[in-house]
Design a protein around this motif. Structure first.
Motif, PDB file in Angstrom:
ATOM      1  N   GLU A   1      -6.358   0.503   8.066  1.00 26.58           N
ATOM      2  CA  GLU A   1      -6.059   1.451   7.243  1.00 26.58           C
ATOM      3  C   GLU A   1      -5.783   2.728   8.287  1.00 26.58           C
ATOM      4  O   GLU A   1      -4.478   2.986   8.364  1.00 26.58           O
ATOM      5  N   TRP A   2      -6.576   3.881   7.485  1.00 24.87           N
ATOM      6  CA  TRP A   2      -6.835   4.345   8.434  1.00 24.87           C
ATOM      7  C   TRP A   2      -6.276   4.474   9.426  1.00 24.87           C
ATOM      8  O   TRP A   2      -5.779   5.613  10.373  1.00 24.87           O
TER       9      TRP A   2
ATOM     10  N   THR B   1      -7.583   2.868  -0.084  1.00 25.37           N
ATOM     11  CA  THR B   1      -6.046   3.762  -0.140  1.00 25.37           C
ATOM     12  C   THR B   1      -5.811   4.295  -1.720  1.00 25.37           C
ATOM     13  O   THR B   1      -6.165   3.783  -2.411  1.00 25.37           O
TER      14      THR B   1
ATOM     15  N   HIS C   1       0.713  -1.561   0.239  1.00 27.41           N
ATOM     16  CA  HIS C   1      -0.259   0.184   0.410  1.00 27.41           C
ATOM     17  C   HIS C   1       0.862   1.245   0.152  1.00 27.41           C
ATOM     18  O   HIS C   1       1.642   1.247   0.227  1.00 27.41           O
TER      19      HIS C   1
ATOM     20  N   PHE D   1      -9.842  -0.284   3.717  1.00 27.48           N
ATOM     21  CA  PHE D   1      -9.315   1.372   4.492  1.00 27.48           C
ATOM     22  C   PHE D   1      -9.280   1.830   5.366  1.00 27.48           C
ATOM     23  O   PHE D   1      -8.419   2.275   5.978  1.00 27.48           O
TER      24      PHE D   1
ATOM     25  N   LEU E   1      -7.851   9.099  -2.080  1.00 29.75           N
ATOM     26  CA  LEU E   1      -8.163   8.296  -1.932  1.00 29.75           C
ATOM     27  C   LEU E   1      -8.663   7.300  -4.146  1.00 29.75           C
ATOM     28  O   LEU E   1      -9.094   8.762  -4.404  1.00 29.75           O
TER      29      LEU E   1
ATOM     30  N   LEU F   1       0.115   5.229   0.793  1.00 28.34           N
ATOM     31  CA  LEU F   1      -0.522   6.620   1.261  1.00 28.34           C
ATOM     32  C   LEU F   1      -0.353   7.891   0.754  1.00 28.34           C
ATOM     33  O   LEU F   1       0.802   8.351   0.981  1.00 28.34           O
TER      34      LEU F   1
ATOM     35  N   THR G   1       2.930  -0.899   3.728  1.00 25.28           N
ATOM     36  CA  THR G   1       2.559   0.460   3.982  1.00 25.28           C
ATOM     37  C   THR G   1       3.518   1.674   3.408  1.00 25.28           C
ATOM     38  O   THR G   1       4.672   1.614   4.428  1.00 25.28           O
TER      39      THR G   1
END
Length: 198
Positions: A159-160, A66, A38, A156, A50, A40, A116
């Protein structure tokens, strides 16, 4: 002749390769742990890019996800996959990537080991229309307002939450904005993120 199906490396809980399987078997069989990278992608105002997954996607169609996410090709490292996917999905090349953390996704549909990375980007984005319907930057407040509504993919949202927890461990200097780091030194991202990315 149809497109050949993607083959993923299967790994154990320690992320060691133990075999290979086609995508169609990995999606739907949570015993087949596979790898994902991933990225960001933030802009200088601290908003997160996003992507809205295409309605033709086999997993979570039409939901926001993501910035960049993709499976590793056999023999590929997490970093190599992150760079490749960022180019394929968003048309972004030559941008420094900073490793943030490893995580594990485990649900009834699939099992993924995830690395990530973080990137700072202000340039034009050319998203892959075959996979992505739309991209846009979201502020943290906008994301918070839509969590739990079904607008985002469950992955997501996970992930956030991990990113918010990570960013609280490495806060920015007072008054300098969002706390992000580059490499091992943890300076504020907004000072500089143009150094070597490995």
């Amino acid at each position: 002749m149809g497109k050949l199906e993607d083959i993923f490396e299967i790994v154990d809980e320690e992320d060691r390769v133990i075999g290979r399987a086609p995508r169609s078997r990995c999606h739907g069989d949570p015993s087949l742990v596979h790898r994902v990278a991933h990225v960001l992608v933030f802009n200088r105002s601290g908003s997160l890019l996003l992507q809205k997954r295409s309605l033709t996607k086999d997993v979570q169609p039409g939901r926001w996800d993501t910035s960049v996410g993709g499976h590793l090709d056999p023999g590929e490292s997490y970093l190599q996959a992150a760079r490749r996917e960022m180019t394929e999905e968003l048309g972004i090349e030559g941008v420094a990537l900073t490793f943030l953390y490893y995580s594990k996704v485990r649900n009834d549909f699939e099992s993924e080991n995830v690395a990530t990375y973080l990137a700072l980007f202000e340039g034009p984005i050319r998203h892959a229309a075959s996979e992505i319907d739309e991209v846009r930057f979201w502020s943290a407040d906008e994301i918070a307002a839509d969590l739990g509504t079904g607008m985002f993919t469950p992955n997501f949202e996970q992930e956030w939450a991990m990113f918010l927890e990570w960013s609280q461990r490495y806060p920015a200097r007072k008054g300098s904005g969002l706390g992000l780091c580059a490499g091992e030194r943890f300076p504020d991202l907004f000072r500089e993120l143009g150094e070597a990315d490995e």
